[in-house]
Design a protein around this motif. Structure first.
Motif, PDB file in Angstrom:
ATOM      1  N   TYR A  37      47.846  98.152  15.749  1.00 25.79           N
ATOM      2  CA  TYR A  37      49.235  98.602  15.827  1.00 25.79           C
ATOM      3  C   TYR A  37      50.106  97.529  16.461  1.00 25.79           C
ATOM      4  O   TYR A  37      51.183  97.199  15.960  1.00 25.79           O
ATOM      5  CB  TYR A  37      49.320  99.902  16.620  1.00 25.79           C
ATOM      6  N   ARG A  38      49.640  96.954  17.557  1.00 33.01           N
ATOM      7  CA  ARG A  38      50.407  95.912  18.240  1.00 33.01           C
ATOM      8  C   ARG A  38      50.537  94.668  17.361  1.00 33.01           C
ATOM      9  O   ARG A  38      51.609  94.059  17.293  1.00 33.01           O
ATOM     10  CB  ARG A  38      49.726  95.531  19.556  1.00 33.01           C
ATOM     11  N   VAL A  39      49.454  94.287  16.702  1.00 29.43           N
ATOM     12  CA  VAL A  39      49.491  93.088  15.857  1.00 29.43           C
ATOM     13  C   VAL A  39      50.468  93.300  14.705  1.00 29.43           C
ATOM     14  O   VAL A  39      51.336  92.456  14.431  1.00 29.43           O
ATOM     15  CB  VAL A  39      48.091  92.747  15.326  1.00 29.43           C
ATOM     16  N   TRP A  40      50.329  94.427  14.018  1.00 31.54           N
ATOM     17  CA  TRP A  40      51.207  94.721  12.877  1.00 31.54           C
ATOM     18  C   TRP A  40      52.673  94.787  13.307  1.00 31.54           C
ATOM     19  O   TRP A  40      53.540  94.164  12.686  1.00 31.54           O
ATOM     20  CB  TRP A  40      50.756  96.041  12.246  1.00 31.54           C
ATOM     21  N   GLU A 113      43.058  93.143   1.697  1.00 31.14           N
ATOM     22  CA  GLU A 113      43.472  93.814   0.467  1.00 31.14           C
ATOM     23  C   GLU A 113      44.066  95.185   0.766  1.00 31.14           C
ATOM     24  O   GLU A 113      45.103  95.566   0.213  1.00 31.14           O
ATOM     25  CB  GLU A 113      42.276  93.955  -0.475  1.00 31.14           C
ATOM     26  N   GLY A 114      43.422  95.936   1.642  1.00 29.35           N
ATOM     27  CA  GLY A 114      43.936  97.260   1.974  1.00 29.35           C
ATOM     28  C   GLY A 114      45.258  97.190   2.702  1.00 29.35           C
ATOM     29  O   GLY A 114      46.177  97.991   2.449  1.00 29.35           O
ATOM     30  N   LEU A 115      45.410  96.237   3.592  1.00 29.39           N
ATOM     31  CA  LEU A 115      46.657  96.073   4.328  1.00 29.39           C
ATOM     32  C   LEU A 115      47.795  95.675   3.401  1.00 29.39           C
ATOM     33  O   LEU A 115      48.945  96.100   3.578  1.00 29.39           O
ATOM     34  CB  LEU A 115      46.488  95.022   5.422  1.00 29.39           C
ATOM     35  N   ARG A 116      47.479  94.870   2.407  1.00 31.50           N
ATOM     36  CA  ARG A 116      48.511  94.394   1.469  1.00 31.50           C
ATOM     37  C   ARG A 116      49.154  95.538   0.705  1.00 31.50           C
ATOM     38  O   ARG A 116      50.306  95.418   0.246  1.00 31.50           O
ATOM     39  CB  ARG A 116      47.868  93.397   0.492  1.00 31.50           C
ATOM     40  N   ALA A 117      48.473  96.671   0.593  1.00 29.97           N
ATOM     41  CA  ALA A 117      49.008  97.815  -0.150  1.00 29.97           C
ATOM     42  C   ALA A 117      49.996  98.649   0.663  1.00 29.97           C
ATOM     43  O   ALA A 117      50.634  99.554   0.119  1.00 29.97           O
ATOM     44  CB  ALA A 117      47.849  98.695  -0.616  1.00 29.97           C
ATOM     45  N   VAL A 129      47.095  90.355  10.230  1.00 27.12           N
ATOM     46  CA  VAL A 129      46.503  91.558  10.827  1.00 27.12           C
ATOM     47  C   VAL A 129      45.006  91.603  10.558  1.00 27.12           C
ATOM     48  O   VAL A 129      44.204  91.945  11.440  1.00 27.12           O
ATOM     49  CB  VAL A 129      47.203  92.822  10.301  1.00 27.12           C
ATOM     50  N   ALA A 130      44.591  91.239   9.333  1.00 33.34           N
ATOM     51  CA  ALA A 130      43.164  91.250   8.999  1.00 33.34           C
ATOM     52  C   ALA A 130      42.379  90.298   9.896  1.00 33.34           C
ATOM     53  O   ALA A 130      41.290  90.638  10.383  1.00 33.34           O
ATOM     54  CB  ALA A 130      42.973  90.885   7.531  1.00 33.34           C
ATOM     55  N   ALA A 131      42.923  89.112  10.134  1.00 34.39           N
ATOM     56  CA  ALA A 131      42.211  88.119  10.944  1.00 34.39           C
ATOM     57  C   ALA A 131      42.236  88.478  12.428  1.00 34.39           C
ATOM     58  O   ALA A 131      41.201  88.455  13.104  1.00 34.39           O
ATOM     59  CB  ALA A 131      42.824  86.740  10.726  1.00 34.39           C
ATOM     60  N   ILE A 132      43.418  88.811  12.940  1.00 31.65           N
ATOM     61  CA  ILE A 132      43.588  88.983  14.381  1.00 31.65           C
ATOM     62  C   ILE A 132      43.061  90.327  14.866  1.00 31.65           C
ATOM     63  O   ILE A 132      42.439  90.415  15.933  1.00 31.65           O
ATOM     64  CB  ILE A 132      45.073  88.807  14.761  1.00 31.65           C
ATOM     65  N   ALA A 133      43.308  91.385  14.086  1.00 30.78           N
ATOM     66  CA  ALA A 133      42.901  92.723  14.522  1.00 30.78           C
ATOM     67  C   ALA A 133      41.511  93.114  14.040  1.00 30.78           C
ATOM     68  O   ALA A 133      40.832  93.914  14.700  1.00 30.78           O
ATOM     69  CB  ALA A 133      43.926  93.758  14.046  1.00 30.78           C
ATOM     70  N   PHE A 134      41.066  92.553  12.903  1.00 30.93           N
ATOM     71  CA  PHE A 134      39.799  93.011  12.318  1.00 30.93           C
ATOM     72  C   PHE A 134      38.775  91.896  12.094  1.00 30.93           C
ATOM     73  O   PHE A 134      37.687  92.146  11.581  1.00 30.93           O
ATOM     74  CB  PHE A 134      40.077  93.740  10.999  1.00 30.93           C
ATOM     75  N   GLY A 135      39.109  90.662  12.481  1.00 33.29           N
ATOM     76  CA  GLY A 135      38.127  89.583  12.409  1.00 33.29           C
ATOM     77  C   GLY A 135      37.779  89.131  11.020  1.00 33.29           C
ATOM     78  O   GLY A 135      36.746  88.483  10.814  1.00 33.29           O
ATOM     79  N   GLU A 136      38.622  89.411  10.034  1.00 31.81           N
ATOM     80  CA  GLU A 136      38.345  88.966   8.670  1.00 31.81           C
ATOM     81  C   GLU A 136      38.702  87.482   8.529  1.00 31.81           C
ATOM     82  O   GLU A 136      39.687  87.007   9.119  1.00 31.81           O
ATOM     83  CB  GLU A 136      39.148  89.795   7.658  1.00 31.81           C
ATOM     84  N   ALA A 183      43.711  81.340  13.860  1.00 35.40           N
ATOM     85  CA  ALA A 183      45.063  81.491  13.313  1.00 35.40           C
ATOM     86  C   ALA A 183      46.106  81.365  14.416  1.00 35.40           C
ATOM     87  O   ALA A 183      47.119  80.665  14.267  1.00 35.40           O
ATOM     88  CB  ALA A 183      45.190  82.838  12.604  1.00 35.40           C
ATOM     89  N   GLN A 184      45.866  82.026  15.538  1.00 37.42           N
ATOM     90  CA  GLN A 184      46.830  81.983  16.637  1.00 37.42           C
ATOM     91  C   GLN A 184      46.862  80.602  17.297  1.00 37.42           C
ATOM     92  O   GLN A 184      47.903  80.150  17.778  1.00 37.42           O
ATOM     93  CB  GLN A 184      46.509  83.078  17.652  1.00 37.42           C
ATOM     94  N   ALA A 185      45.720  79.896  17.294  1.00 38.64           N
ATOM     95  CA  ALA A 185      45.683  78.529  17.818  1.00 38.64           C
ATOM     96  C   ALA A 185      46.538  77.604  16.955  1.00 38.64           C
ATOM     97  O   ALA A 185      47.281  76.755  17.480  1.00 38.64           O
ATOM     98  CB  ALA A 185      44.244  78.022  17.857  1.00 38.64           C
ATOM     99  N   MET A 186      46.459  77.761  15.653  1.00 37.06           N
ATOM    100  CA  MET A 186      47.297  76.952  14.759  1.00 37.06           C
ATOM    101  C   MET A 186      48.775  77.255  14.995  1.00 37.06           C
ATOM    102  O   MET A 186      49.619  76.343  15.024  1.00 37.06           O
ATOM    103  CB  MET A 186      46.914  77.229  13.301  1.00 37.06           C
ATOM    104  N   MET A 187      49.104  78.536  15.182  1.00 43.14           N
ATOM    105  CA  MET A 187      50.497  78.909  15.465  1.00 43.14           C
ATOM    106  C   MET A 187      50.975  78.273  16.766  1.00 43.14           C
ATOM    107  O   MET A 187      52.076  77.708  16.836  1.00 43.14           O
ATOM    108  CB  MET A 187      50.617  80.431  15.562  1.00 43.14           C
TER     109      MET A 187
END
Length: 344
Positions: A37-40, A113-117, A129-136, A183-187
């Motif tokens: 929720y926070r990430v999104w 994929e699910g988030l994109r919908a 969100v997939a990377a930061i919240a769910f480790g994808e 991802a956050q390190a690159m940012m």
């Protein structure tokens, strides 16, 4: 892990462990994944908006709506008012629509994929969100990441066409382990070190692997095509006052600034409309000067007209002038209101 990948991910993650930004929507490096929720919420707020502007808004949102379920139950008008100042108001409409979809489903989808919908969730937000919240192991590319990657690999294709090559190389260097931290390190690297102008290459953990740095001119990447001049539009904003209150209207639910409270204004056109779209009869006085606001696709110049109502009509809401800051006016109308108040 291939040597090329290791030469980038290992020094970058070590740098991030020491130099990461502390932000209210993040978990510390290496700790359990952040609350989706926070990430999104943060990623939606951060679109076209700075971290400095988002932090107080994010904290206020979280205090008022601490969960996606609480946000889903919010009144649309309350959310739109709370969003004022962040701009790009379609995001706010999509925010509450998305919260209601997620609440109805019982949880956020855990895949890109699910988030994109979800409503209002584009390719970048879904990946983040997939990377930061769910480790994808998702490919996360914002403006900072794109700049770092373009310099790291000296990608010469001008933007926006060069984004395809940038996404390809970011996908190659994104590790399966700690993809959210990566991802956050690159940012953070793009924000603090690999800046648009005068990058601090001597402080960069990736300088040894950076082709742009080796070229001697890293600041030339990424290259960009010249921007076309934005179209010019004109309008008039009307400040109609009566007994310590000013007339506000609600903009149509769809379109630019949809659903927001605003001062009355007619259509924004190619020529200045003068008093043609006044909300009602009054002794209107045109103020000297104009208010200029630049939107994504056009530049807007607004004349200002002030008047006193001849009758207390029901054309909209009569808002106490002394409490106007609580109305949640979008930035362009807040600027116009401030100018009108100074001239009263």
């Amino acid at each position: 892990m291939p040597a090329k990948l290791r030469s980038i991910t290992e020094p970058l993650l070590k740098w991030y462990d020491r130099h990461h930004r502390t932000l209210p929507w993040r978990s510390p490096p290496g700790e359990p994944r952040a609350d989706p929720y926070r990430v999104w919420l943060s990623e939606i707020m951060l679109q076209q908006t700075t971290v400095a502007a988002v932090k107080p808004k994010f904290e206020a949102f979280l205090a008022r709506w601490p969960s996606v379920e609480a946000l889903a139950a919010a009144q649309d008008a309350d959310l739109m008012a709370a969003w004022a100042g962040l701009g790009y108001y379609a995001r706010a409409r999509n925010l509450i629509a998305c919260a209601r979809v997620v609440t109805a489903a019982g949880a956020f989808p855990e895949t890109e994929e699910g988030l994109r919908a979800l409503p209002g969730v584009g390719a970048y937000t879904a990946a983040a969100v997939a990377a930061i919240a769910f480790g994808e192991q998702a490919t996360v590319v914002d403006a900072n990441v794109a700049r770092v990657a373009a310099r790291l690999f000296a990608i010469e294709t001008p933007l926006p066409a060069g984004m395809a090559a940038i996404r390809e190389v970011v996908a190659e260097i994104t590790p399966a382990d700690r993809p959210g931290d990566f991802a956050q390190a690159m940012m953070d690297l793009g924000s603090a070190v690999c800046t648009p102008r005068a990058p601090a290459c001597l402080a960069c953990p990736l300088s040894a692997a950076c082709v742009g740095y080796a070229s001697g001119a890293p600041e030339t990447y990424p290259t960009k095509l010249a921007k076309a001049a934005k179209p010019q539009r004109y309008g008039t904003i009307f400040w109609l006052e009566d007994r310590g209150a000013v007339l506000l209207v609600r903009r149509p639910p769809k379109g630019l600034l949809g659903g927001m409270r605003a001062l009355p204004t007619g259509p924004w056109a190619a020529e200045p409309p003068g008093l043609a779209n006044a909300p009602e009869a009054a002794e209107w006085r045109m103020l000297d000067g104009t208010v200029v606001h630049v939107f994504t696709h056009f530049r807007l110049e607004l004349a200002l007209a002030v008047g006193t109502a001849q009758r207390h009509s029901n054309a909209g809401e009569w808002w106490p002038i002394a409490d106007l800051d609580s109305a949640g006016l979008p930035t362009v109308f807040a600027k116009a209101a401030a100018a009108c108040r100074r001239a009263r």
